[in-house]
Design a protein around this motif. Sequence first.
Motif, mmCIF file in Angstrom:
data_model
loop_
_atom_site.group_PDB
_atom_site.id
_atom_site.type_symbol
_atom_site.label_atom_id
_atom_site.label_comp_id
_atom_site.label_asym_id
_atom_site.label_seq_id
_atom_site.Cartn_x
_atom_site.Cartn_y
_atom_site.Cartn_z
ATOM 1 N N SER A 340 22.158 1.937 26.927
ATOM 2 C CA SER A 340 21.016 1.826 26.016
ATOM 3 C C SER A 340 19.820 2.489 26.696
ATOM 4 O O SER A 340 19.966 3.137 27.729
ATOM 5 N N ALA A 341 18.655 2.344 26.125
ATOM 6 C CA ALA A 341 17.478 2.992 26.679
ATOM 7 C C ALA A 341 17.237 2.536 28.120
ATOM 8 O O ALA A 341 17.099 1.346 28.393
ATOM 9 N N ALA A 342 17.201 3.495 29.028
ATOM 10 C CA ALA A 342 17.044 3.166 30.440
ATOM 11 C C ALA A 342 15.682 2.544 30.721
ATOM 12 O O ALA A 342 15.547 1.683 31.600
ATOM 13 N N GLU A 343 14.656 2.944 29.964
ATOM 14 C CA GLU A 343 13.317 2.415 30.195
ATOM 15 C C GLU A 343 13.267 0.916 29.958
ATOM 16 O O GLU A 343 12.683 0.159 30.746
ATOM 17 N N ARG A 344 13.878 0.455 28.881
ATOM 18 C CA ARG A 344 13.918 -1.004 28.594
ATOM 19 C C ARG A 344 14.685 -1.744 29.672
ATOM 20 O O ARG A 344 14.298 -2.856 30.075
ATOM 21 N N CYS A 345 15.762 -1.151 30.135
ATOM 22 C CA CYS A 345 16.565 -1.793 31.186
ATOM 23 C C CYS A 345 15.746 -1.954 32.466
ATOM 24 O O CYS A 345 15.745 -3.019 33.084
ATOM 25 N N ALA A 346 15.031 -0.909 32.869
ATOM 26 C CA ALA A 346 14.221 -0.973 34.091
ATOM 27 C C ALA A 346 13.112 -2.006 33.961
ATOM 28 O O ALA A 346 12.837 -2.775 34.900
ATOM 29 N N GLU A 347 12.460 -2.059 32.812
ATOM 30 C CA GLU A 347 11.389 -3.031 32.596
ATOM 31 C C GLU A 347 11.914 -4.452 32.671
ATOM 32 O O GLU A 347 11.278 -5.340 33.249
ATOM 33 N N SER A 348 13.077 -4.698 32.065
ATOM 34 C CA SER A 348 13.650 -6.051 32.086
ATOM 35 C C SER A 348 14.041 -6.465 33.494
ATOM 36 O O SER A 348 13.779 -7.588 33.931
ATOM 37 N N LEU A 349 14.679 -5.555 34.243
ATOM 38 C CA LEU A 349 15.101 -5.879 35.604
ATOM 39 C C LEU A 349 13.907 -6.162 36.508
ATOM 40 O O LEU A 349 13.936 -7.084 37.333
ATOM 41 N N ALA A 350 12.849 -5.388 36.376
ATOM 42 C CA ALA A 350 11.674 -5.558 37.231
ATOM 43 C C ALA A 350 11.029 -6.928 37.055
ATOM 44 O O ALA A 350 10.371 -7.428 37.972
ATOM 45 N N ALA A 351 11.227 -7.552 35.896
ATOM 46 C CA ALA A 351 10.612 -8.851 35.617
ATOM 47 C C ALA A 351 11.519 -10.028 35.975
ATOM 48 O O ALA A 351 11.123 -11.182 35.816
ATOM 49 N N MET A 352 12.733 -9.756 36.445
ATOM 50 C CA MET A 352 13.707 -10.831 36.692
ATOM 51 C C MET A 352 13.685 -11.299 38.135
ATOM 52 O O MET A 352 13.423 -10.526 39.056
ATOM 53 N N ASP A 353 14.004 -12.599 38.335
ATOM 54 C CA ASP A 353 14.203 -13.138 39.675
ATOM 55 C C ASP A 353 15.459 -12.508 40.263
ATOM 56 O O ASP A 353 16.476 -12.355 39.588
ATOM 57 N N GLY A 354 15.392 -12.188 41.551
ATOM 58 C CA GLY A 354 16.549 -11.605 42.210
ATOM 59 C C GLY A 354 16.533 -10.095 42.216
ATOM 60 O O GLY A 354 17.417 -9.468 42.817
ATOM 61 N N VAL A 360 13.456 4.326 36.289
ATOM 62 C CA VAL A 360 14.405 5.170 35.570
ATOM 63 C C VAL A 360 14.667 6.421 36.399
ATOM 64 O O VAL A 360 13.743 7.119 36.810
ATOM 65 N N VAL A 361 15.941 6.701 36.658
ATOM 66 C CA VAL A 361 16.323 7.924 37.351
ATOM 67 C C VAL A 361 16.582 9.038 36.350
ATOM 68 O O VAL A 361 16.145 10.168 36.514
ATOM 69 N N ASP A 362 17.316 8.690 35.300
ATOM 70 C CA ASP A 362 17.640 9.667 34.252
ATOM 71 C C ASP A 362 17.553 8.930 32.927
ATOM 72 O O ASP A 362 18.352 8.029 32.656
ATOM 73 N N GLY A 363 16.573 9.270 32.122
ATOM 74 C CA GLY A 363 16.350 8.513 30.897
ATOM 75 C C GLY A 363 16.787 9.250 29.657
ATOM 76 O O GLY A 363 16.861 10.470 29.610
ATOM 77 N N GLY A 364 17.116 8.479 28.636
ATOM 78 C CA GLY A 364 17.502 9.020 27.342
ATOM 79 C C GLY A 364 17.414 7.926 26.300
ATOM 80 O O GLY A 364 17.286 6.740 26.620
#
Length: 520
Positions: A340-354, A360-364
Amino acid sequence: MNERFERAPIGILDVRTDGTVTAINDAAAALLEVDPDAVRGRAVGDVFPHSVDDTVPRAFAESIADEFSVEEYYPTLDRWLEISAVPAGETTTLYLQDRTDYRRTERTVDRLRGDLDRLVVINELISDVLDELVEASTREEIAETICERLGETDLYQFAWVGERELGGDRIVVRAASGTTGRTLERLTDQLDESAALPEEQAVETATPVLVESLGEEPSVPEPVRRAAFADGLQSLLAIPLTYGSSVYGVVGVYAADRDAFSERDRASFGTLGEMAGFAVNATRHRNLLLSDTVVELTLEITDPGTPLVAVATELETPLSVDGLVSQDDGQLLCYLSVDSAAERCAESLAAMDGAGHARVVDGGENAGSVEVLLDAETPLGSVSARGVTVRSAEYEPGSGRVVIELPPEEDVRRVADVVTRAFDAAVVAKRERERSITTAREFREELHDRLTDHQENALRAAFLANYFESPRESTAEEVASALGITGPTLLYHLRAGQRKLLESFFDPEPEEHAEVGREQ
Protein backbone atom coordinates in the motif's frame (compact mmCIF):
# COMPACT_ATOMS: atom_id res chain seq x y z
CA MET A 1 66.19 33.66 74.04
CA ASN A 2 67.57 35.74 71.21
CA GLU A 3 65.40 37.11 68.41
CA ARG A 4 67.03 34.95 65.69
CA PHE A 5 66.26 31.82 67.71
CA GLU A 6 62.67 32.85 68.18
CA ARG A 7 62.01 33.88 64.58
CA ALA A 8 63.73 30.91 62.90
CA PRO A 9 61.54 29.28 60.19
CA ILE A 10 62.18 25.80 61.62
CA GLY A 11 61.58 24.41 65.09
CA ILE A 12 64.47 24.68 67.56
CA LEU A 13 64.85 23.29 71.08
CA ASP A 14 67.79 23.49 73.48
CA VAL A 15 68.09 20.47 75.75
CA ARG A 16 70.63 19.86 78.51
CA THR A 17 72.51 16.60 78.63
CA ASP A 18 70.17 15.38 81.38
CA GLY A 19 67.22 15.75 78.98
CA THR A 20 65.73 18.96 80.37
CA VAL A 21 64.32 21.41 77.83
CA THR A 22 65.76 24.88 78.41
CA ALA A 23 64.46 26.72 75.37
CA ILE A 24 61.90 26.21 72.60
CA ASN A 25 60.82 28.56 69.84
CA ASP A 26 57.28 29.06 68.59
CA ALA A 27 57.86 27.00 65.41
CA ALA A 28 58.86 23.95 67.49
CA ALA A 29 55.97 24.44 69.90
CA ALA A 30 53.56 24.56 66.96
CA LEU A 31 54.98 21.39 65.44
CA LEU A 32 54.81 19.53 68.77
CA GLU A 33 51.48 21.16 69.68
CA VAL A 34 52.69 22.29 73.14
CA ASP A 35 52.68 25.54 75.16
CA PRO A 36 56.25 26.92 74.98
CA ASP A 37 56.06 28.47 78.45
CA ALA A 38 54.84 25.23 80.00
CA VAL A 39 57.53 22.93 78.59
CA ARG A 40 60.63 24.83 79.65
CA GLY A 41 62.30 22.92 82.47
CA ARG A 42 60.45 19.67 81.61
CA ALA A 43 61.99 16.42 80.42
CA VAL A 44 62.32 16.03 76.67
CA GLY A 45 60.35 12.77 76.90
CA ASP A 46 57.36 14.76 78.19
CA VAL A 47 57.61 17.28 75.36
CA PHE A 48 57.86 14.80 72.46
CA PRO A 49 54.84 12.52 71.98
CA HIS A 50 55.38 8.82 71.49
CA SER A 51 56.62 7.45 68.17
CA VAL A 52 57.37 3.89 67.16
CA ASP A 53 61.02 4.08 68.18
CA ASP A 54 60.97 7.07 70.59
CA THR A 55 64.40 7.97 69.20
CA VAL A 56 64.75 11.41 70.83
CA PRO A 57 63.94 10.46 74.48
CA ARG A 58 66.08 7.31 74.19
CA ALA A 59 69.01 9.33 72.85
CA PHE A 60 68.95 11.61 75.91
CA ALA A 61 68.62 8.62 78.22
CA GLU A 62 72.13 7.82 77.03
CA SER A 63 74.85 10.31 76.18
CA ILE A 64 74.75 12.15 72.85
CA ALA A 65 78.29 12.44 71.60
CA ASP A 66 77.75 12.88 67.86
CA GLU A 67 75.28 14.60 65.58
CA PHE A 68 72.42 12.49 64.26
CA SER A 69 69.30 12.95 62.18
CA VAL A 70 66.11 10.91 62.20
CA GLU A 71 62.72 11.07 60.51
CA GLU A 72 59.78 9.62 62.47
CA TYR A 73 56.01 9.50 62.40
CA TYR A 74 54.13 10.72 65.48
CA PRO A 75 50.64 9.17 65.52
CA THR A 76 49.08 11.59 68.02
CA LEU A 77 50.18 14.50 65.84
CA ASP A 78 49.51 12.66 62.55
CA ARG A 79 52.76 14.22 61.42
CA TRP A 80 56.19 13.20 60.12
CA LEU A 81 59.05 15.18 61.71
CA GLU A 82 62.70 15.30 60.67
CA ILE A 83 64.81 15.88 63.79
CA SER A 84 68.51 16.76 63.71
CA ALA A 85 70.51 16.75 66.97
CA VAL A 86 73.68 18.86 67.29
CA PRO A 87 75.48 18.44 70.64
CA ALA A 88 77.66 21.33 71.94
CA GLY A 89 79.07 20.95 75.41
CA GLU A 90 76.34 20.73 78.05
CA THR A 91 73.54 21.54 75.55
CA THR A 92 72.19 19.72 72.53
CA THR A 93 70.20 21.70 69.98
CA LEU A 94 67.32 19.92 68.21
CA TYR A 95 66.17 21.18 64.80
CA LEU A 96 62.65 20.17 63.71
CA GLN A 97 61.13 20.23 60.22
CA ASP A 98 57.69 19.06 59.13
CA ARG A 99 58.03 16.34 56.47
CA THR A 100 54.36 15.32 56.42
CA ASP A 101 53.46 16.75 52.99
CA TYR A 102 56.59 15.25 51.44
CA ARG A 103 55.83 11.82 52.92
CA ARG A 104 52.21 11.93 51.78
CA THR A 105 53.27 12.96 48.28
CA GLU A 106 55.82 10.17 48.26
CA ARG A 107 53.16 7.66 49.33
CA THR A 108 50.79 8.94 46.65
CA VAL A 109 53.49 8.63 43.99
CA ASP A 110 54.33 5.11 45.17
CA ARG A 111 50.68 4.15 45.11
CA LEU A 112 50.16 5.61 41.65
CA ARG A 113 53.31 3.92 40.41
CA GLY A 114 52.07 0.64 41.86
CA ASP A 115 48.64 1.18 40.29
CA LEU A 116 50.29 1.90 36.95
CA ASP A 117 52.48 -1.20 37.16
CA ARG A 118 49.43 -3.28 38.06
CA LEU A 119 47.41 -1.73 35.25
CA VAL A 120 50.15 -2.56 32.76
CA VAL A 121 50.20 -6.17 33.96
CA ILE A 122 46.40 -6.43 33.79
CA ASN A 123 46.23 -4.87 30.34
CA GLU A 124 48.93 -7.21 29.08
CA LEU A 125 47.05 -10.14 30.60
CA ILE A 126 43.75 -9.12 29.02
CA SER A 127 45.51 -8.42 25.73
CA ASP A 128 46.85 -11.98 25.79
CA VAL A 129 43.34 -13.30 26.49
CA LEU A 130 41.89 -11.31 23.60
CA ASP A 131 44.61 -12.57 21.25
CA GLU A 132 43.78 -16.15 22.16
CA LEU A 133 40.03 -15.53 21.86
CA VAL A 134 40.58 -14.74 18.19
CA GLU A 135 41.84 -18.30 17.69
CA ALA A 136 39.06 -19.96 19.71
CA SER A 137 36.58 -21.78 17.49
CA THR A 138 34.08 -23.07 20.07
CA ARG A 139 32.36 -21.72 23.15
CA GLU A 140 34.20 -24.31 25.24
CA GLU A 141 37.54 -23.01 24.00
CA ILE A 142 36.49 -19.44 24.78
CA ALA A 143 35.57 -20.36 28.36
CA GLU A 144 38.76 -22.36 28.92
CA THR A 145 40.94 -19.58 27.49
CA ILE A 146 39.47 -16.96 29.82
CA CYS A 147 39.72 -19.16 32.91
CA GLU A 148 43.23 -20.43 32.30
CA ARG A 149 44.66 -16.97 31.71
CA LEU A 150 42.88 -15.24 34.59
CA GLY A 151 42.88 -18.09 37.09
CA GLU A 152 46.57 -18.95 36.79
CA THR A 153 47.95 -15.43 37.31
CA ASP A 154 49.28 -14.27 40.69
CA LEU A 155 46.82 -11.36 40.66
CA TYR A 156 43.76 -13.53 41.30
CA GLN A 157 42.94 -16.73 43.13
CA PHE A 158 40.62 -18.27 40.55
CA ALA A 159 38.18 -17.55 37.75
CA TRP A 160 35.18 -19.39 36.35
CA VAL A 161 32.89 -18.98 33.35
CA GLY A 162 29.18 -19.77 33.47
CA GLU A 163 26.52 -20.03 30.77
CA ARG A 164 22.79 -20.56 30.82
CA GLU A 165 21.82 -24.20 30.80
CA LEU A 166 20.53 -25.50 27.49
CA GLY A 167 16.77 -25.31 27.49
CA GLY A 168 16.57 -23.44 30.79
CA ASP A 169 17.49 -20.33 32.74
CA ARG A 170 19.89 -21.87 35.28
CA ILE A 171 23.57 -20.92 35.00
CA VAL A 172 26.02 -23.82 34.80
CA VAL A 173 29.79 -23.79 35.22
CA ARG A 174 31.45 -24.09 31.82
CA ALA A 175 35.09 -23.86 32.97
CA ALA A 176 37.19 -22.90 36.01
CA SER A 177 40.88 -22.49 36.81
CA GLY A 178 43.06 -21.48 39.74
CA THR A 179 42.88 -22.22 43.45
CA THR A 180 39.13 -22.72 43.67
CA GLY A 181 39.11 -24.23 47.18
CA ARG A 182 35.66 -24.70 48.68
CA THR A 183 34.27 -21.50 47.21
CA LEU A 184 33.58 -22.91 43.73
CA GLU A 185 31.86 -25.95 45.26
CA ARG A 186 29.55 -23.69 47.27
CA LEU A 187 28.95 -21.53 44.20
CA THR A 188 27.91 -24.57 42.21
CA ASP A 189 25.59 -25.69 45.02
CA GLN A 190 23.94 -22.26 45.09
CA LEU A 191 23.51 -22.29 41.31
CA ASP A 192 21.68 -25.60 41.67
CA GLU A 193 19.44 -24.02 44.31
CA SER A 194 18.80 -20.93 42.13
CA ALA A 195 20.23 -18.63 44.81
CA ALA A 196 20.96 -15.02 43.97
CA LEU A 197 24.68 -14.71 43.24
CA PRO A 198 26.60 -11.64 42.00
CA GLU A 199 27.33 -13.55 38.79
CA GLU A 200 23.61 -14.09 38.21
CA GLN A 201 22.96 -10.42 38.85
CA ALA A 202 25.59 -9.54 36.23
CA VAL A 203 23.80 -11.76 33.70
CA GLU A 204 20.38 -10.29 34.49
CA THR A 205 21.51 -6.65 34.36
CA ALA A 206 24.18 -7.06 31.65
CA THR A 207 26.52 -4.93 33.80
CA PRO A 208 29.60 -5.85 35.88
CA VAL A 209 29.05 -6.47 39.60
CA LEU A 210 31.79 -5.73 42.17
CA VAL A 211 31.91 -7.17 45.69
CA GLU A 212 34.78 -5.82 47.80
CA SER A 213 34.08 -7.71 51.02
CA LEU A 214 32.83 -11.20 50.30
CA GLY A 215 32.67 -12.20 53.95
CA GLU A 216 30.43 -9.25 54.86
CA GLU A 217 28.29 -8.73 51.74
CA PRO A 218 24.69 -9.71 52.68
CA SER A 219 23.65 -10.21 49.05
CA VAL A 220 26.08 -13.13 48.77
CA PRO A 221 24.57 -16.42 50.07
CA GLU A 222 25.94 -17.38 53.46
CA PRO A 223 27.55 -20.70 52.35
CA VAL A 224 29.56 -18.81 49.75
CA ARG A 225 30.56 -16.12 52.27
CA ARG A 226 31.82 -18.75 54.71
CA ALA A 227 33.74 -20.64 52.03
CA ALA A 228 35.31 -17.43 50.72
CA PHE A 229 36.39 -16.47 54.25
CA ALA A 230 37.94 -19.90 54.77
CA ASP A 231 39.73 -19.70 51.41
CA GLY A 232 41.06 -16.20 52.13
CA LEU A 233 39.03 -14.50 49.41
CA GLN A 234 37.91 -10.92 49.86
CA SER A 235 36.76 -9.51 46.53
CA LEU A 236 34.90 -10.58 43.41
CA LEU A 237 34.25 -9.06 40.00
CA ALA A 238 31.49 -10.60 37.87
CA ILE A 239 31.72 -9.62 34.18
CA PRO A 240 28.86 -10.42 31.77
CA LEU A 241 29.79 -11.70 28.31
CA THR A 242 27.77 -9.36 26.12
CA TYR A 243 27.27 -8.69 22.45
CA GLY A 244 24.73 -6.01 21.60
CA SER A 245 21.70 -6.75 23.76
CA SER A 246 22.61 -10.43 24.21
CA VAL A 247 24.25 -11.83 27.35
CA TYR A 248 25.92 -15.17 26.65
CA GLY A 249 27.36 -15.87 30.08
CA VAL A 250 29.49 -14.49 32.90
CA VAL A 251 33.05 -14.54 34.20
CA GLY A 252 33.60 -14.56 37.96
CA VAL A 253 37.08 -13.46 39.09
CA TYR A 254 38.01 -13.91 42.77
CA ALA A 255 40.93 -12.23 44.56
CA ALA A 256 42.54 -12.30 48.00
CA ASP A 257 42.83 -8.51 48.21
CA ARG A 258 39.87 -6.37 49.11
CA ASP A 259 40.81 -3.64 46.63
CA ALA A 260 41.91 -5.96 43.82
CA PHE A 261 39.71 -4.30 41.19
CA SER A 262 40.29 -0.58 40.66
CA GLU A 263 38.08 1.52 38.44
CA ARG A 264 40.62 1.18 35.64
CA ASP A 265 40.72 -2.59 36.14
CA ARG A 266 36.94 -2.78 35.88
CA ALA A 267 37.02 -0.83 32.62
CA SER A 268 39.57 -3.26 31.19
CA PHE A 269 37.51 -6.25 32.29
CA GLY A 270 34.42 -4.65 30.75
CA THR A 271 36.26 -4.67 27.41
CA LEU A 272 37.12 -8.33 27.98
CA GLY A 273 33.45 -9.17 28.55
CA GLU A 274 32.43 -7.40 25.34
CA MET A 275 35.16 -9.08 23.29
CA ALA A 276 34.36 -12.50 24.74
CA GLY A 277 30.68 -11.94 23.93
CA PHE A 278 31.69 -10.95 20.41
CA ALA A 279 33.77 -14.15 20.14
CA VAL A 280 30.83 -16.30 21.30
CA ASN A 281 28.54 -14.60 18.80
CA ALA A 282 31.13 -15.09 16.05
CA THR A 283 31.43 -18.83 16.79
CA ARG A 284 27.67 -19.18 16.53
CA HIS A 285 27.63 -17.43 13.16
CA ARG A 286 30.65 -19.45 12.04
CA ASN A 287 28.91 -22.68 12.97
CA LEU A 288 25.86 -21.58 11.04
CA LEU A 289 27.92 -20.67 7.97
CA LEU A 290 29.99 -23.87 7.97
CA SER A 291 27.24 -26.31 8.85
CA ASP A 292 26.04 -28.67 6.09
CA THR A 293 22.59 -28.66 7.65
CA VAL A 294 20.55 -26.03 9.45
CA VAL A 295 17.50 -26.08 11.68
CA GLU A 296 14.71 -23.94 10.30
CA LEU A 297 12.03 -22.62 12.67
CA THR A 298 8.82 -20.95 11.57
CA LEU A 299 7.31 -18.61 14.17
CA GLU A 300 3.81 -17.22 13.94
CA ILE A 301 3.47 -13.79 15.58
CA THR A 302 -0.06 -12.75 16.51
CA ASP A 303 0.78 -10.12 19.12
CA PRO A 304 -1.10 -6.92 18.13
CA GLY A 305 1.34 -4.83 20.15
CA THR A 306 4.30 -5.59 17.89
CA PRO A 307 4.96 -2.88 15.28
CA LEU A 308 4.89 -4.92 12.08
CA VAL A 309 1.76 -6.89 12.97
CA ALA A 310 0.13 -3.65 14.10
CA VAL A 311 0.87 -1.72 10.91
CA ALA A 312 -0.21 -4.60 8.67
CA THR A 313 -3.48 -4.78 10.61
CA GLU A 314 -4.03 -1.02 10.70
CA LEU A 315 -3.44 -0.53 6.96
CA GLU A 316 -5.01 -3.88 6.04
CA THR A 317 -2.10 -4.68 3.77
CA PRO A 318 0.60 -7.33 3.56
CA LEU A 319 4.24 -6.41 3.98
CA SER A 320 7.52 -8.31 3.90
CA VAL A 321 10.99 -7.78 5.32
CA ASP A 322 13.64 -7.34 2.64
CA GLY A 323 16.59 -7.12 4.99
CA LEU A 324 17.83 -6.35 8.50
CA VAL A 325 20.89 -4.45 9.70
CA SER A 326 21.91 -4.86 13.36
CA GLN A 327 22.90 -1.79 15.38
CA ASP A 328 25.39 -1.66 18.28
CA ASP A 329 22.64 -0.97 20.83
CA GLY A 330 20.62 -4.04 19.78
CA GLN A 331 18.18 -2.15 17.57
CA LEU A 332 17.47 -3.29 14.01
CA LEU A 333 17.34 -1.25 10.86
CA CYS A 334 14.54 -2.96 8.96
CA TYR A 335 13.69 -2.57 5.25
CA LEU A 336 10.12 -3.41 4.27
CA SER A 337 8.23 -3.92 1.04
CA VAL A 338 4.63 -2.76 1.40
CA ASP A 339 1.64 -3.33 -0.87
CA SER A 340 0.00 0.00 0.00
CA ALA A 341 1.11 3.61 0.13
CA ALA A 342 4.58 3.66 1.66
CA GLU A 343 4.04 7.13 3.14
CA ARG A 344 1.12 5.97 5.31
CA CYS A 345 3.11 2.94 6.43
CA ALA A 346 6.09 5.08 7.50
CA GLU A 347 3.86 7.53 9.38
CA SER A 348 2.09 4.72 11.25
CA LEU A 349 5.34 2.97 12.20
CA ALA A 350 6.95 6.18 13.45
CA ALA A 351 4.08 6.66 15.92
CA MET A 352 4.19 3.10 17.33
CA ASP A 353 5.88 1.78 20.47
CA GLY A 354 8.82 -0.43 19.61
CA ALA A 355 9.74 1.52 16.48
CA GLY A 356 11.98 4.51 16.02
CA HIS A 357 12.40 6.67 12.96
CA ALA A 358 10.74 5.56 9.73
CA ARG A 359 11.14 6.94 6.22
CA VAL A 360 10.08 6.10 2.70
CA VAL A 361 12.87 4.66 0.56
CA ASP A 362 10.82 4.11 -2.58
CA GLY A 363 7.30 5.47 -2.65
CA GLY A 364 4.31 4.86 -4.87
CA GLU A 365 0.54 4.94 -4.73
CA ASN A 366 0.10 1.19 -4.58
CA ALA A 367 3.45 -0.14 -3.34
CA GLY A 368 6.85 0.93 -2.08
CA SER A 369 9.62 0.31 0.43
CA VAL A 370 10.12 1.71 3.93
CA GLU A 371 13.07 1.91 6.32
CA VAL A 372 12.22 1.62 10.04
CA LEU A 373 14.30 1.29 13.21
CA LEU A 374 12.94 -1.51 15.44
CA ASP A 375 13.69 -1.79 19.15
CA ALA A 376 15.62 -4.77 20.54
CA GLU A 377 12.46 -5.69 22.50
CA THR A 378 10.53 -6.72 19.38
CA PRO A 379 10.23 -10.26 17.95
CA LEU A 380 12.74 -9.60 15.17
CA GLY A 381 15.08 -7.77 17.55
CA SER A 382 14.91 -10.58 20.09
CA VAL A 383 15.78 -13.40 17.68
CA SER A 384 18.45 -11.38 15.88
CA ALA A 385 20.18 -10.67 19.20
CA ARG A 386 20.53 -14.45 19.73
CA GLY A 387 22.80 -14.77 16.72
CA VAL A 388 20.32 -16.55 14.45
CA THR A 389 19.64 -15.74 10.80
CA VAL A 390 16.26 -14.33 9.86
CA ARG A 391 15.57 -16.00 6.54
CA SER A 392 12.22 -14.35 5.83
CA ALA A 393 9.48 -12.40 7.57
CA GLU A 394 6.03 -11.91 6.03
CA TYR A 395 3.14 -10.03 7.65
CA GLU A 396 -0.54 -9.72 6.94
CA PRO A 397 -3.43 -8.23 8.92
CA GLY A 398 -3.49 -9.93 12.33
CA SER A 399 -0.33 -12.02 12.13
CA GLY A 400 3.13 -12.54 10.75
CA ARG A 401 5.39 -15.48 9.93
CA VAL A 402 9.11 -15.34 10.65
CA VAL A 403 11.46 -18.06 9.41
CA ILE A 404 14.81 -18.29 11.20
CA GLU A 405 17.86 -20.52 10.76
CA LEU A 406 20.04 -22.00 13.50
CA PRO A 407 23.04 -24.35 13.49
CA PRO A 408 22.08 -27.93 14.49
CA GLU A 409 23.94 -27.73 17.81
CA GLU A 410 22.11 -24.56 18.88
CA ASP A 411 19.51 -24.80 21.63
CA VAL A 412 16.29 -24.46 19.64
CA ARG A 413 14.05 -24.29 22.68
CA ARG A 414 15.94 -21.38 24.23
CA VAL A 415 15.75 -19.31 21.05
CA ALA A 416 12.06 -20.08 20.59
CA ASP A 417 11.32 -19.24 24.23
CA VAL A 418 12.80 -15.78 23.73
CA VAL A 419 9.86 -14.96 21.47
CA THR A 420 7.05 -17.17 22.78
CA ARG A 421 7.48 -16.05 26.40
CA ALA A 422 7.55 -12.33 25.63
CA PHE A 423 4.94 -12.12 22.84
CA ASP A 424 1.80 -13.78 21.55
CA ALA A 425 3.69 -16.20 19.32
CA ALA A 426 4.10 -19.89 18.65
CA VAL A 427 6.42 -22.27 16.80
CA VAL A 428 4.37 -23.66 13.91
CA ALA A 429 7.07 -25.61 12.05
CA LYS A 430 10.52 -27.03 12.59
CA ARG A 431 12.67 -28.87 10.10
CA GLU A 432 16.25 -29.72 9.26
CA ARG A 433 17.46 -29.11 5.75
CA GLU A 434 20.67 -29.47 3.84
CA ARG A 435 22.43 -26.40 2.55
CA SER A 436 23.70 -26.10 -0.98
CA ILE A 437 27.40 -25.26 -1.10
CA THR A 438 28.44 -22.75 -3.74
CA THR A 439 32.15 -22.72 -4.57
CA ALA A 440 34.00 -19.49 -5.29
CA ARG A 441 34.31 -20.55 -8.93
CA GLU A 442 30.58 -21.20 -9.21
CA PHE A 443 29.87 -17.83 -7.60
CA ARG A 444 32.09 -16.03 -10.12
CA GLU A 445 30.57 -17.90 -13.06
CA GLU A 446 27.03 -17.10 -11.90
CA LEU A 447 27.94 -13.45 -11.42
CA HIS A 448 29.62 -13.37 -14.83
CA ASP A 449 26.36 -14.55 -16.39
CA ARG A 450 24.44 -11.75 -14.62
CA LEU A 451 26.77 -8.91 -15.62
CA THR A 452 26.69 -7.39 -19.08
CA ASP A 453 29.99 -7.02 -20.94
CA HIS A 454 29.94 -3.26 -20.40
CA GLN A 455 29.32 -3.66 -16.65
CA GLU A 456 32.05 -6.26 -16.20
CA ASN A 457 34.56 -4.22 -18.21
CA ALA A 458 33.76 -1.07 -16.23
CA LEU A 459 34.14 -2.87 -12.88
CA ARG A 460 37.36 -4.62 -13.90
CA ALA A 461 39.00 -1.46 -15.26
CA ALA A 462 37.99 0.60 -12.21
CA PHE A 463 39.28 -2.10 -9.87
CA LEU A 464 42.63 -2.49 -11.63
CA ALA A 465 43.06 1.30 -11.86
CA ASN A 466 42.56 1.53 -8.07
CA TYR A 467 39.43 3.64 -8.48
CA PHE A 468 37.93 1.99 -5.37
CA GLU A 469 40.95 2.75 -3.15
CA SER A 470 40.84 5.54 -0.58
CA PRO A 471 42.20 7.94 -1.63
CA ARG A 472 41.47 7.07 -5.23
CA GLU A 473 44.48 6.59 -7.50
CA SER A 474 42.38 7.11 -10.63
CA THR A 475 39.43 9.38 -11.27
CA ALA A 476 36.21 8.39 -13.00
CA GLU A 477 37.21 10.55 -15.97
CA GLU A 478 40.57 8.74 -16.28
CA VAL A 479 38.93 5.29 -16.19
CA ALA A 480 36.22 6.39 -18.62
CA SER A 481 38.83 7.83 -20.99
CA ALA A 482 40.77 4.56 -20.92
CA LEU A 483 37.59 2.67 -21.86
CA GLY A 484 36.68 5.21 -24.54
CA ILE A 485 33.37 6.19 -22.90
CA THR A 486 32.05 9.25 -21.07
CA GLY A 487 32.20 9.72 -17.31
CA PRO A 488 28.41 9.50 -16.80
CA THR A 489 28.29 6.29 -18.84
CA LEU A 490 31.04 4.76 -16.69
CA LEU A 491 29.20 5.65 -13.49
CA TYR A 492 25.99 4.17 -14.88
CA HIS A 493 27.74 0.84 -15.63
CA LEU A 494 29.52 0.85 -12.26
CA ARG A 495 26.30 1.39 -10.29
CA ALA A 496 24.48 -1.31 -12.22
CA GLY A 497 27.35 -3.78 -11.77
CA GLN A 498 27.76 -2.99 -8.08
CA ARG A 499 24.05 -3.49 -7.59
CA LYS A 500 24.31 -7.02 -9.04
CA LEU A 501 27.37 -7.76 -6.89
CA LEU A 502 25.53 -6.72 -3.75
CA GLU A 503 22.39 -8.65 -4.74
CA SER A 504 24.49 -11.80 -5.12
CA PHE A 505 25.88 -11.32 -1.63
CA PHE A 506 22.89 -10.08 0.34
CA ASP A 507 19.93 -11.80 -1.33
CA PRO A 508 18.59 -14.87 0.54
CA GLU A 509 19.68 -18.27 -0.72
CA PRO A 510 17.46 -19.64 -3.49
CA GLU A 511 14.82 -22.12 -2.48
CA GLU A 512 16.52 -25.21 -3.82
CA HIS A 513 17.44 -27.21 -0.76
CA ALA A 514 16.73 -30.86 -0.18
CA GLU A 515 14.88 -31.52 3.05
CA VAL A 516 16.32 -33.78 5.69
CA GLY A 517 13.72 -35.03 8.12
CA ARG A 518 10.16 -33.81 8.17
CA GLU A 519 8.18 -30.87 9.45
CA GLN A 520 7.10 -31.20 13.06
